[in-house]
Design a protein around this motif. Sequence first.
Motif, PDB file in Angstrom:
ATOM      1  N   MET A 336       0.827  -1.199   0.000  1.00 19.58           N
ATOM      2  CA  MET A 336       0.000   0.000   0.000  1.00 19.58           C
ATOM      3  C   MET A 336       0.871   1.263   0.000  1.00 19.58           C
ATOM      4  O   MET A 336       0.622   2.212  -0.749  1.00 19.58           O
ATOM      5  N   ALA A 337       1.900   1.262   0.825  1.00 19.18           N
ATOM      6  CA  ALA A 337       2.796   2.418   0.881  1.00 19.18           C
ATOM      7  C   ALA A 337       3.456   2.669  -0.473  1.00 19.18           C
ATOM      8  O   ALA A 337       3.596   3.816  -0.914  1.00 19.18           O
ATOM      9  N   GLN A 338       3.860   1.614  -1.146  1.00 19.51           N
ATOM     10  CA  GLN A 338       4.499   1.757  -2.454  1.00 19.51           C
ATOM     11  C   GLN A 338       3.549   2.388  -3.465  1.00 19.51           C
ATOM     12  O   GLN A 338       3.949   3.283  -4.235  1.00 19.51           O
ATOM     13  N   VAL A 339       2.286   1.943  -3.463  1.00 23.24           N
ATOM     14  CA  VAL A 339       1.300   2.517  -4.378  1.00 23.24           C
ATOM     15  C   VAL A 339       1.147   4.011  -4.136  1.00 23.24           C
ATOM     16  O   VAL A 339       1.145   4.827  -5.082  1.00 23.24           O
ATOM     17  N   LEU A 340       1.034   4.409  -2.881  1.00 27.29           N
ATOM     18  CA  LEU A 340       0.805   5.817  -2.557  1.00 27.29           C
ATOM     19  C   LEU A 340       2.030   6.684  -2.860  1.00 27.29           C
ATOM     20  O   LEU A 340       1.916   7.797  -3.381  1.00 27.29           O
ATOM     21  N   HIS A 341       3.223   6.158  -2.530  1.00 26.42           N
ATOM     22  CA  HIS A 341       4.437   6.922  -2.833  1.00 26.42           C
ATOM     23  C   HIS A 341       4.587   7.129  -4.343  1.00 26.42           C
ATOM     24  O   HIS A 341       4.919   8.219  -4.798  1.00 26.42           O
ATOM     25  N   GLU A 342       4.374   6.072  -5.111  1.00 26.33           N
ATOM     26  CA  GLU A 342       4.528   6.182  -6.556  1.00 26.33           C
ATOM     27  C   GLU A 342       3.486   7.123  -7.153  1.00 26.33           C
ATOM     28  O   GLU A 342       3.795   7.907  -8.059  1.00 26.33           O
ATOM     29  N   ALA A 343       2.256   7.067  -6.629  1.00 23.85           N
ATOM     30  CA  ALA A 343       1.206   7.953  -7.141  1.00 23.85           C
ATOM     31  C   ALA A 343       1.503   9.410  -6.829  1.00 23.85           C
ATOM     32  O   ALA A 343       1.321  10.299  -7.672  1.00 23.85           O
ATOM     33  N   ALA A 344       1.989   9.677  -5.605  1.00 20.93           N
ATOM     34  CA  ALA A 344       2.322  11.049  -5.219  1.00 20.93           C
ATOM     35  C   ALA A 344       3.468  11.593  -6.071  1.00 20.93           C
ATOM     36  O   ALA A 344       3.524  12.782  -6.401  1.00 20.93           O
ATOM     37  N   GLY A 345       4.383  10.711  -6.461  1.00 26.78           N
ATOM     38  CA  GLY A 345       5.515  11.130  -7.284  1.00 26.78           C
ATOM     39  C   GLY A 345       5.137  11.469  -8.695  1.00 26.78           C
ATOM     40  O   GLY A 345       5.883  12.148  -9.417  1.00 26.78           O
TER      41      GLY A 345
END
Length: 346
Positions: A336-345
Amino acid sequence: MALTPYPLGGPSSRYRVYAFQEPLKVNGVQLDIQPFLTPQAFSLRMNGLPNHPLVLADIAAAALRRIRQAQTSRRRYDLLYIHRQTAPSQHAYFDKLFLQTGLPIVFDMDDAVFSQYSITSLLQGSVAATVGNRHLAEYVGLSAPSTTVTIIPTVVDTRYYTVRPALKPKARPVVGWIGTGSTFRRYLLPVLPGLVRVCREAGAEFRVIASTDVRQQTVMAGAAYVPWSLLTEVQELQSFDIGVMPLSDDEFVRGKCAFKLIQYGAVGIPSVGTDIGANGDVIRHGVTGYLAPDAQNFEQRLAALLSSDDLGRSMGLAARRLIEEQFSLHSQTGRMAQVLHEAAGR
């Protein structure tokens, strides 16, 4: 900012958003969760009072809050995480408001909500989507091919959901179901008399954990009623020896995430579930429980578990291992953290 339709008392919001709030902090993600309904309004709706004056007043106030949140979100947040819907009605209007913020959006769903209202514009305007199963992922792929989709099952915190004690000698077995009033009426009630009959023949009790609006129908069908409470939910689940999840086949059901089965497995009990959709991802037939193609077979599978010496406890412990590996909070937080970090980037 995480937008949810329900407060902590709402199962989907609780397990797909609130549950991740603290674990995500360790992964550098701060979730500011903004539910649409207040706890009071949600409770009234869940107990069969959707048009209560307090509910209607709360919805009006919530609509104004949503508008202000859309207007100020650009200054305060890096990302929008929208669980199921931006608001419980007037979806197109509120979706447009948040799409116009220019913030990257991750859309989340754990049901086939698209069978009830349109999410096409929101999906197509999202950089990513998190969904609870393959059926929902396929829908995103067809409706919004440019949106990155990740399957993140609905999960439980296995530190909190612990294995129930072994059955006491000569204790009356308990078969149970947990859910909302709407799912009770739609999926359990039509088959409840047959399941109660199977339990009676085996000297067992059938128990329903749900909102108070189903008490009368539960008792009339011959089952025991237990009011749902966030404080006692796990304790009541641990009183079950076997859990059940009957379903009827339709578009909405094919999008369901088998969460009842995940809850049952987390407390170490076997399940019987209709062989539809994600139920087959959680039940390993003959290993963690039984899948049943129809109501008659469902009763036969339940009777078989009730007639076993240990009420399928070895299956329940196998189910617990599966939940820890694939359907637990700790197994999915990093993804979940990876999805959110990548989306924010992006």
